[in-house]
Design a protein around this motif. Structure first.
Motif, short mmCIF file in Angstrom:
data_model
loop_
_atom_site.label_atom_id
_atom_site.label_comp_id
_atom_site.label_asym_id
_atom_site.label_seq_id
_atom_site.Cartn_x
_atom_site.Cartn_y
_atom_site.Cartn_z
N GLU A 1 50.38 44.94 29.60
CA GLU A 1 49.00 44.92 30.07
C GLU A 1 48.53 43.48 30.11
O GLU A 1 48.63 42.75 29.13
CB GLU A 1 48.12 45.75 29.13
CG GLU A 1 46.67 45.79 29.54
CD GLU A 1 45.87 46.69 28.64
OE1 GLU A 1 44.90 46.22 28.04
OE2 GLU A 1 46.24 47.88 28.53
N HIS A 2 48.04 43.06 31.30
CA HIS A 2 47.52 41.70 31.44
C HIS A 2 46.01 41.75 31.40
O HIS A 2 45.38 42.43 32.22
CB HIS A 2 47.98 41.09 32.77
CG HIS A 2 49.44 40.88 32.85
ND1 HIS A 2 50.08 39.78 32.34
CD2 HIS A 2 50.44 41.67 33.36
CE1 HIS A 2 51.38 39.87 32.54
NE2 HIS A 2 51.61 41.01 33.16
N SER A 3 45.41 41.02 30.48
CA SER A 3 43.94 40.97 30.40
C SER A 3 43.43 40.04 31.48
O SER A 3 43.79 38.86 31.51
CB SER A 3 43.52 40.47 29.02
OG SER A 3 42.11 40.36 28.97
N VAL A 4 42.61 40.55 32.37
CA VAL A 4 42.05 39.77 33.46
C VAL A 4 40.62 39.40 33.09
O VAL A 4 39.77 40.27 32.93
CB VAL A 4 42.07 40.59 34.77
CG1 VAL A 4 41.52 39.77 35.91
CG2 VAL A 4 43.49 41.04 35.08
N ALA B 1 38.72 40.96 42.74
CA ALA B 1 38.94 39.92 41.73
C ALA B 1 40.09 40.29 40.82
O ALA B 1 40.92 39.44 40.45
CB ALA B 1 37.67 39.71 40.91
N ASP B 2 40.18 41.56 40.42
CA ASP B 2 41.28 42.02 39.59
C ASP B 2 42.62 41.79 40.31
O ASP B 2 43.59 41.34 39.70
CB ASP B 2 41.14 43.52 39.29
CG ASP B 2 39.90 43.85 38.48
OD1 ASP B 2 39.53 43.02 37.63
OD2 ASP B 2 39.32 44.92 38.70
N ARG B 3 42.64 42.13 41.58
CA ARG B 3 43.88 42.01 42.34
C ARG B 3 44.34 40.55 42.41
O ARG B 3 45.52 40.24 42.17
CB ARG B 3 43.67 42.56 43.76
CG ARG B 3 44.93 42.68 44.60
CD ARG B 3 44.62 43.17 46.00
NE ARG B 3 43.96 42.15 46.78
CZ ARG B 3 44.60 41.17 47.44
NH1 ARG B 3 45.93 41.11 47.40
NH2 ARG B 3 43.93 40.29 48.14
N LEU B 4 43.42 39.65 42.72
CA LEU B 4 43.79 38.24 42.83
C LEU B 4 44.22 37.66 41.49
O LEU B 4 45.16 36.86 41.43
CB LEU B 4 42.62 37.44 43.41
CG LEU B 4 42.23 37.76 44.85
CD1 LEU B 4 41.01 36.95 45.27
CD2 LEU B 4 43.40 37.48 45.80
N MET B 5 43.56 38.07 40.43
CA MET B 5 43.95 37.57 39.12
C MET B 5 45.31 38.10 38.70
O MET B 5 46.11 37.38 38.09
CB MET B 5 42.89 37.96 38.08
CG MET B 5 41.58 37.18 38.21
SD MET B 5 41.77 35.40 37.96
CE MET B 5 42.15 35.36 36.21
N ALA B 6 45.59 39.35 39.03
CA ALA B 6 46.91 39.92 38.72
C ALA B 6 48.02 39.18 39.44
O ALA B 6 49.14 39.08 38.95
CB ALA B 6 46.94 41.40 39.07
N LEU B 7 47.69 38.63 40.61
CA LEU B 7 48.67 37.88 41.40
C LEU B 7 48.67 36.39 41.07
O LEU B 7 49.41 35.62 41.69
CB LEU B 7 48.39 38.07 42.90
CG LEU B 7 48.57 39.49 43.43
CD1 LEU B 7 48.10 39.58 44.89
CD2 LEU B 7 50.04 39.93 43.32
N CYS B 8 47.84 35.99 40.10
CA CYS B 8 47.78 34.58 39.66
C CYS B 8 47.38 33.64 40.81
O CYS B 8 47.95 32.54 40.95
CB CYS B 8 49.10 34.13 39.05
SG CYS B 8 49.60 35.09 37.61
N ILE B 9 46.44 34.07 41.63
CA ILE B 9 46.01 33.28 42.77
C ILE B 9 45.02 32.22 42.34
O ILE B 9 44.03 32.51 41.66
CB ILE B 9 45.38 34.18 43.86
CG1 ILE B 9 46.39 35.22 44.36
CG2 ILE B 9 44.86 33.33 45.02
CD1 ILE B 9 47.65 34.64 44.96
N ASP B 10 45.27 30.98 42.73
CA ASP B 10 44.36 29.86 42.47
C ASP B 10 44.16 29.11 43.78
O ASP B 10 44.94 28.24 44.15
CB ASP B 10 44.95 28.94 41.40
CG ASP B 10 44.07 27.72 41.13
OD1 ASP B 10 42.92 27.71 41.62
OD2 ASP B 10 44.55 26.78 40.46
N PHE B 11 43.10 29.46 44.51
CA PHE B 11 42.85 28.84 45.80
C PHE B 11 42.53 27.35 45.69
O PHE B 11 42.75 26.58 46.63
CB PHE B 11 41.69 29.54 46.51
CG PHE B 11 41.99 30.95 46.96
CD1 PHE B 11 41.19 32.00 46.56
CD2 PHE B 11 43.07 31.21 47.79
CE1 PHE B 11 41.46 33.29 46.98
CE2 PHE B 11 43.34 32.49 48.22
CZ PHE B 11 42.54 33.55 47.81
N ASP B 12 42.03 26.92 44.54
CA ASP B 12 41.57 25.54 44.40
C ASP B 12 42.70 24.52 44.52
O ASP B 12 42.45 23.35 44.80
CB ASP B 12 40.88 25.36 43.05
CG ASP B 12 39.56 26.12 42.97
OD1 ASP B 12 39.00 26.44 44.04
OD2 ASP B 12 39.10 26.40 41.84
#
Length: 494
Positions: free
Chosen positions: A24-27, A62-73
């Motif tokens: 389980e990954h805490s987002v 937001a959950d989906r992007l965090m689960a994929l470790c997305i960092d647009f910056d």
């Protein structure tokens, strides 16, 4: 070594943090609230030991992007761009025109002109994938066509060209790729361009996209990004030069960045497609991987290609199609392909799987998606060795309405003909002093007519599942296939 055992060994050696069957990954946070994303995301994502990510039904974007470790910056070009002047063009780029021309020429027995082109812009590659059709010859050729040579070919390719697939090697290693696409836009009526890439450098792909979408304003651009499964499987399969290179994250970052750019900059005809090759290395988890693509990665389109024995492969890589069929039992990866593609078809019609192109007319996107389903259905027939005339959707038109240009000027109907090391069937070479870059001189030569007669009959045609070189050009000049595509398109939610 057993394929499954070999994969397990590679997975253990790959860089991964999974240590339990289900984690389980805490987002906690998400970026870019300005785009409608919640600043807090506490829904946990579940990841299995083999890297399959699952999200709960009430997960947010937001959950989906965090689960994929997305960092647009980390990628400036997602939010900023250099501006380019559009190329002035008044060409009619609608699909119906080349299709109509091709159908008329076919049924009147006139000289064929290609509606679809596969252009290998380089055979250089920075990855080494065991399933690659060029596996034994990658990086062997470096004398690629110059921009001027390509412009001569495009200027003489005819007025029926609608679609170009740029492939390799890794396409972006050819630094003139944007100029090559612009040349096609200026000199041909091409409407749709597909670029196949391993997405090794996301920022480079973003920069190329900005240029093409501004310079070629009514072009439909699709990036076809290669990804072979969840992170541990993909990174072990891709065989990058550096063990710490995260090929999976680069691909996912690229896909999400392109989708974000479409929204930010209004690139209405930009699509993001993910492509997976079903092979002995990933067949065991293909159904779970498909579910992750559908529910978590959510590309605009997902293509499942089937590993095939190309003319450039050795016996150790994959037995021939006839050798496999003599066993009277499907290989595990072939069975997996049949099962997953059947699931894909059902999910497309139910609306559960996003399977649409972003086109000016939504129906056009649905028709293109229907063509994809027809191509997939034809490949299923090939796997099952259904060869009777009534069992086939169409006859191969490679060499008539589908053309191939190799990185060093080879012209043929497909890569299997052009690259065959023992029975080469190249129609001609654009660099031939007698040809002087004139595509038509090669396309209507005696040699071309000779080898065109061998299409669908030559040994290398057995078991062929080449979608861009066999299936699509053939579908587009078949009344029955077009009618079937229109019927299917009405069933696809838009």
């Amino acid at each position: 070594m057993n394929a499954a055992n070999g994969l397990s060994a590679l997975m253990l050696a790959s860089r991964t943090e999974q240590t339990a069957p289900l984690l389980e990954h805490s987002v906690s946070t998400a970026t870019d609230g300005d785009f409608g994303l919640s600043k807090t995301a506490s829904i946990p994502a579940m990841t299995s030991a083999n890297g399959i990510i699952r999200l709960p039904n009430d997960a947010t974007e937001a959950d989906r992007l965090m689960a994929l470790c997305i960092d647009f910056d980390q990628y400036p070009s997602i939010s900023m761009r250099e501006t380019y002047e559009p190329i002035k063009s008044n060409r009619n780029r609608e699909l119906y025109l080349p299709v109509l021309k091709s159908m008329v020429s076919k049924h009147l027995g006139l000289r064929p002109q290609p509606t679809m082109l596969t252009h290998i812009v380089t055979t250089r590659c920075n990855y080494s994938c065991h399933f690659c059709s060029f596996a034994d010859s990658l990086n062997a050729k470096t004398n690629e066509l110059s921009l001027a040579e390509i412009e001569s070919a495009y200027a003489s390719i005819g007025d029926s060209l609608n679609t170009i697939v740029y492939s390799g090697g890794e396409t972006t290693l050819n630094r003139q790729l944007p100029e090559i696409i612009e040349a096609a836009y200026r000199l041909t009526p091409v409407k749709s361009v597909y670029i196949i890439s391993n997405a090794w450098k996301p920022e480079l792909i973003f920069q190329i996209t900005h240029r093409i979408m501004q310079r070629c304003p009514d072009l439909h651009l699709t990036w076809s990004l290669s990804i072979e499964g969840p992170k541990p499987v993909n990174n072990a399969t891709r065989h990058t030069k550096l063990p710490t290179w995260d090929a999976w994250q680069n691909t996912v970052d690229t896909a999400e960045g392109l989708k974000r750019m479409r929204t930010v900059f209004g690139y209405k005809e930009l699509d993001v497609q993910m492509c997976t090759v079903c092979s002995p290395s990933n067949a065991h988890l293909m159904m779970d991987w498909y579910a992750m693509v559908r529910d978590v990665l959510q590309p605009d389109k997902w293509n499942l290609n089937l590993m095939r024995r190309s003319v450039q492969m050795s016996d150790s890589q994959l037995p021939s199609f006839d050798q496999r069929r003599q066993q009277r039992v499907l290989e595990a990866f072939e069975q997996s392909y049949l099962e997953v593609t059947e699931r894909v078809r059902k999910d497309v019609f139910s609306g559960r799987l996003r399977f649409l192109y972003h086109t000016q007319n939504p129906l056009d996107g649905a028709v293109k998606s229907a063509l994809d389903l027809l191509s997939q259905e034809e490949n299923r027939r090939v796997v099952l060795d259904e060869r009777a005339p009534g069992e086939r959707l169409f006859c191969c038109q490679a060499g008539s309405y589908g053309a191939f240009i190799g990185s060093e000027g080879e012209v043929s109907g497909c890569e299997e003909f052009a690259m065959n090391p023992t029975a080469n069937k190249t129609f001609g070479n654009l660099r031939d002093p007698k040809i002087k870059g004139d595509f038509q001189k090669i396309w209507h030569s005696k040699t071309a007519r000779k080898y065109r007669k061998l299409v669908d009959k030559a040994p290398e045609c057995r078991g062929c599942t080449l979608e861009s070189q066999k299936n699509y050009p053939s579908i587009l000049v078949s009344f029955n296939s077009i009618a079937a595509a229109l019927k299917l398109a009405r069933k696809i939610p838009v």
